[in-house]
Write an enzyme that holds these catalytic residues in place. Structure first.
Site: not given
Length: 365
Positions: A287, A335
C-alpha cells in the site's frame, strides 16, 4: 370442418362418461389433466424465444459476474469454486464473531469483546498502528544494501524502461510473480517465500515484504523521489492474524454504524480481502501513499503522486491491483494505493491493455 385437439379430447371423454356413469368423475379429472398439460405445453412452444432469452441472461450473469464467482469455466467448475469459497467463509473465525438474534436483531457482543471497540475508530483514517517505510528509511536500515542505478535486466533494458517482449515469449502459471490470490483462489497450502526485513527503531526487526521484490520496489521509490515525490510504503506484509484482525475490526466498525452482522460482513469483504486470500499475506502487495496524502482513500488517485504511480509503476514490475471499473471482476472496490508485484513483462501488458490480474490469467495463462 376438422375438430381441434381440445374438441376431440372433450368429445372422447364425454362419450366414455355417457356410457358408464361411474366413470363420470374419473373422466372429468383425466380431461382436466390432459387439457391442462396441453395448454401449458402450447404456452411454452409459443413463447420459446422469450424463455430462451431469460435462460441466456441467467447463464451470462452466472459466468461473468464476480458475485456469482467468475470461475465457471475453470477446471474446478462452478460448484467446486462455490464450495471452496464457502469453506473459507465458514472456517474463518470471523464467522464466529457474532451470534445474531433473528427476532430482535441483537448481537452477543460481550462474549466476543465487540463492545470494547473504540467508538472513535475510523478504519479509513486511523493509521496509528501502521508501519511506514520511505526510501531513505529502508536504505538507512539496510546498511549492507547498495541500490544501483545502473542495474539492467536480462533483456538489456535499463531501470524504469518499458520491457519489450519477443514474439515467442510465454508466461508460466507456476511463476511466483503471477500467483493468483483472491476470494476464489486462497493462498496455496504450504506456500513459502523469504521475507525481507528492515531494522526499525521501534521494533528492532521489522518485516517488509517478499525479499525478491524489494530491489524493484526501491528503484520505483527512487524514481519517484527523483521526480520530487516522497512515497511511503504502508503495512506491506501482514500475517494471517493481522489480516483477520483488520477484517474483524472493520466488521465491528460497520456494526457500530447500525448494520447487521451479515450486512457488515458483506461491506467488509468489498474493502478488505477475506483472511487467507490476501496478497499482503504473501508479501507481494504494498500500500503506497505519500507524505502529503496519508490516508488510504480513493482521493490519493487525484494527487500527483497517485497519478505518477498509475502511469509508471508497471515500469518496475508493479500493477494497480484493484483498478476502477474492474470491481465486478476483482470483487474489491477501487484502491489507487494498492500495488501488486507481477514482474515487468506482465505489468507492462496489464498497463497497456488496461486489464487486471484475473483478466491477464484468462488471456495469457
Amino acid at each position: 370442418m376438422k375438430k381441434t385437439f381440445r374438441e376431440r379430447t372433450i368429445s372422447r371423454f364425454s362419450s366414455i362418461a355417457k356410457k358408464n356413469k361411474y366413470m363420470r368423475y374419473p373422466c372429468l379429472a383425466a380431461l382436466s389433466a390432459v387439457l391442462g398439460g396441453y395448454h401449458i405445453g402450447r404456452h411454452f412452444v409459443t413463447n420459446t424465444k422469450r424463455y430462451a432469452s431469460v435462460v441466456f441472461v441467467i447463464l451470462f450473469f452466472m459466468t461473468s459476474c464476480s458475485f456469482s464467482f467468475a470461475v465457471f469455466a475453470e477446471k474446478t467448475g462452478f460448484i467446486k469454486a462455490q464450495e471452496t469459497y464457502s469453506a473459507i467463509v465458514e472456517d474463518s473465525d470471523v464467522m464466529l464473531a457474532v451470534e445474531m438474534d433473528a427476532e430482535t436483531g441483537s448481537t452477543d457482543l460481550e462474549e466476543d469483546g465487540l463492545d470494547e471497540l473504540d467508538l472513535d475508530y475510523d478504519p479509513e483514517t486511523d493509521l496509528t498502528d501502521v508501519d511506514v517505510y520511505t526510501l531513505d528509511d529502508i536504505l538507512e536500515s539496510r546498511e549492507d544494501y547498495q541500490l544501483r542505478d545502473d542495474r539492467q535486466e536480462n533483456d538489456g533494458q535499463e531501470d524504469g524502461e518499458t520491457v519489450q517482449l519477443s514474439e515467442d515469449f510465454e508466461f508460466d502459471s507456476s511463476d511466483w510473480r503471477l500467483i493468483l490470490v483472491n476470494k476464489q483462489h486462497p493462498i496455496p497450502e504450504g506456500y513459502e517465500f523469504n521475507l525481507g526485513k528492515t531494522k526499525d527503531n521501534r521494533t528492532k526487526d521489522s518485516i517488509l515484504c517478499d525479499d525478491r521484490i524489494i530491489e524493484d520496489l526501491l528503484l520505483m521509490l527512487q524514481a519517484a523521489q527523483k521526480n520530487g515525490f516522497n512515497l511511503g510504503v504502508r503495512s506491506p506484509y501482514r500475517t494471517s492474524d493481522r489480516q483477520e484482525a483488520n477484517f474483524n475490526d472493520r466488521i465491528r466498525y460497520y456494526m457500530r454504524q447500525g448494520l447487521s452482522y451479515m450486512d457488515a460482513y458483506k461491506e467488509t469483504s468489498q474493502v478488505i480481502t477475506v483472511p487467507g486470500c490476501s496478497e499482503h499475506e504473501i508479501g507481494l502487495a504494498v500500500d503506497i501513499t505519500c507524505d502529503t496524502y496519508i490516508p488510504l482513500l480513493q482521493g490519493f488517485a487525484d494527487t500527483e503522486e497517485g497519478r505518477w504511480l498509475a502511469e509508471h509503476s508497471h515500469e518496475f514490475g508493479f500493477t494497480l491491483r484493484y483498478p476502477s471499473g474492474k470491481e465486478y471482476i476483482t470483487g474489491i472496490e477501487y484502491e489507487p494505493w494498492h500495488f501488486r508485484y507481477v514482474g515487468r513483462e506482465a505489468a507492462r501488458i496489464m498497463h497497456d491493455e488496461n486489464i487486471c490480474l484475473e483478466e491477464f490469467w484468462d488471456k495469457y495463462l
